[in-house]
Structure formats: structure tokens, C-alpha cells
Enzyme design. Structure first.
Site, short mmCIF file in Angstrom:
data_model
loop_
_atom_site.label_atom_id
_atom_site.label_comp_id
_atom_site.label_asym_id
_atom_site.label_seq_id
_atom_site.Cartn_x
_atom_site.Cartn_y
_atom_site.Cartn_z
N CYS A 62 0.89 -1.16 0.25
CA CYS A 62 0.08 -0.20 0.29
C CYS A 62 1.04 0.80 0.06
CB CYS A 62 -0.88 0.41 1.09
SG CYS A 62 -1.93 -1.59 1.56
N ARG A 139 -7.93 -3.87 -2.82
CA ARG A 139 -7.59 -2.91 -4.38
C ARG A 139 -8.22 -2.38 -5.21
NH1 ARG A 139 -2.89 -2.20 -2.44
NH2 ARG A 139 -1.59 -4.22 -0.75
C1 BEZ Z 1 0.60 -4.71 1.73
O1 BEZ Z 1 1.85 -4.85 1.89
O2 BEZ Z 1 0.25 -3.52 1.17
C2 BEZ Z 1 -0.69 -5.61 1.82
C3 BEZ Z 1 -0.31 -7.14 2.10
C4 BEZ Z 1 -0.78 -8.34 2.04
C5 BEZ Z 1 -2.25 -7.59 2.37
C6 BEZ Z 1 -2.15 -6.55 2.68
C7 BEZ Z 1 -1.35 -5.27 2.37
#
Ligand code: BEZ
Length: 236
Positions: A62, A139
Site C-alpha cells: 500500500c 485494492r
Molecule cells: C501490503 O503490503 O500492502 C499488504 C499485503 C498483503 C495484505 C494487505 C496489505
């Protein structure tokens, strides 16, 4: 009685409804608390909006997306388009994360981020996919036009960061379609030929012969249209 997995159990925990909004319908209206104060979708009338959700603050993928979206913001602005982020994290978490991105990555986040703790906006837009995460928003990305119509949706899983070049390509494609009443082919980018919608009548099919289109067959014609944003502006 034994169950092989929790999902086999006849009693399942309550799930957030995740119903997709409809393309070409009015985008669901909302008013929400954001890092820039209270905002309503209605406030954006006359401007295109890219509304996007992320799973959680202070997560690495993110963070890469927020850095990329911050760079995208001025490119979208040239296209009369504003970014609006969202997750179920609190406003304090958003503020702390935005500050951390500034301090650790040297990037200011210029767009507002909705704190959707009660999942009101998330459920209106089907952002929670319970088989992926029962609480976090996926997302998701929605392009809403200047009349408030939902024009496109992109859904990505938690583990895959989005491609912001595709977001700007999508906005360019939609705005080109509106301006010139054409469609855009696979892998189209501004400057490439566009598709003239196939004729619906014998008269139309005949008339297009004199319109200077580049036709492979009567139902497959291409043409060129001017770019809305110049190549120099596009590079930012
Ligand atoms: C992230 O790194 O943004 C992420 C990875 C897996 C699940 C949720 C967020």
C-alpha cells in the site's frame, strides 16, 4: 460432528454485503470523513474522480501504491481528475501514515483519504471481498466521470500493487471516447489510432466510405483523433 475447515461449518460469521455498483449508473453517493475534512462525492461534480481503496495503512505494498498515486495526482489533474483514497483505518492512522510516508519516503500525499471505519462507503462500492479478507478493503479503483457516472472499475487482490500507468491510460481512453465518440483498441495509448463504432444501418455503412477512415472491412474502421493532453504535458 467434525468439519474439515471452518468454511464447512453450517454456522458462518456474519459477512459484510459486497455488491458491485453498476457501470454507467450514477455512482453511489456518500459523505465521509477524510484527511482533508468531510467530503461528499457530490462535491466533485464537474470533475472526474478516481476513488480507490487499499487494505490497510502502514503496509508495504500500500505504501508503494500511495507513493505512485502521489506522483500520479498532477498527471490526473491535467485531465480534470482528482484522486480520493479509502481504507477502514481511522483518521488518526491515516494522518500518522501520511506523515510517515513524507518523513521516510520524502513524498507528500496530496489527495484526501477516507476513514471508512464503519465500512459505509466500502459496502456501497463492494470493496470488501469476504473470501479474501472479512474486514479489509481489496485494492479497488473506480473512475467516476464529471457527471457522477461510474465509468470503470478495477479490482486487484491484496498481494498485487496496481499499475498507475494503466489508471491514466484508462482515464485518457474514457475521455477520448466521450470527446470523439470512438472506442479504443487493446493496448491503446494517446496518439494511437482509435476504433470507429461499427455502422448500424445500410446507410451508415455506405456513408462511411467517403469519411476517410482506415477500414480493414466495413465493420472494422480506424481513425486518428487529436490528443486531449499534449505529449509534453503527459510526461508531467
Ligand atoms: C501490503 O503490503 O500492502 C499488504 C499485503 C498483503 C495484505 C494487505 C496489505
Amino acid at each position: 460432528m467434525e468439519y474439515n475447515s471452518p468454511s464447512d461449518h453450517p454456522i458462518q460469521p456474519a459477512r459484510i454485503q459486497s455488491i458491485l455498483p453498476r457501470l454507467n449508473a450514477l455512482a453511489p453517493a456518500f459523505e465521509a470523513e477524510t484527511t482533508h475534512g468531510r467530503l461528499a462525492l457530490e462535491d466533485y461534480r464537474g470533475t472526474w474522480v478516481v476513488l480507490f481503496s487499499h487494505p490497510a495503512d502502514f503496509t508495504p505494498v500500500c505504501t508503494t501504491e500511495f507513493v505512485a498515486f502521489a506522483k500520479l495526482a498532477p498527471v490526473l489533474k491535467q485531465r480534470n481528475t482528482e484522486l480520493l483514497g479509502l481504507s477502514i483505518d481511522s483518521i488518526y492512522s491515516h494522518l500518522a501514515w501520511v506523515n510517515a510516508i513524507r518523513d521516510k519516503f520524502g513524498v507528500e500525499i496530496p489527495f484526501p483519504v477516507i476513514a471508512d471505519g464503519n465500512r459505509e462507503v466500502a459496502s456501497l462500492y463492494g470493496m470488501i471481498n469476504p473470501d479474501e479478507s472479512s474486514t479489509e478493503t481489496s485494492r479497488c479503483l473506480f473512475v467516476i466521470d464529471d457527471k457522477g457516472i461510474l465509468r470503470a472499475m478495477i479490482y486487484y487482490p491484496l498481494t498485487t500493487g496496481r499499475n498507475t500507468d494503466e489508471v491514466v491510460r484508462l482515464v485518457d481512453a474514457l475521455q477520448t471516447t466521450d470527446r470523439h465518440k470512438v472506442a479504443t483498441p487493446a493496448n491503446w495509448n494517446p496518439g494511437d489510432k482509435v476504433i470507429v463504432p461499427p455502422p448500424r444501418t445500410v446507410e451508415d455503412a455506405e456513408a462511411r466510405k467517403s469519411l476517410g477512415y482506415d477500414c480493414v472491412d466495413w465493420w472494422y474502421c480506424e481513425t486518428t483523433v487529436p490528443n486531449a493532453v499534449s505529449a509534453a504535458e503527459r510526461k508531467g
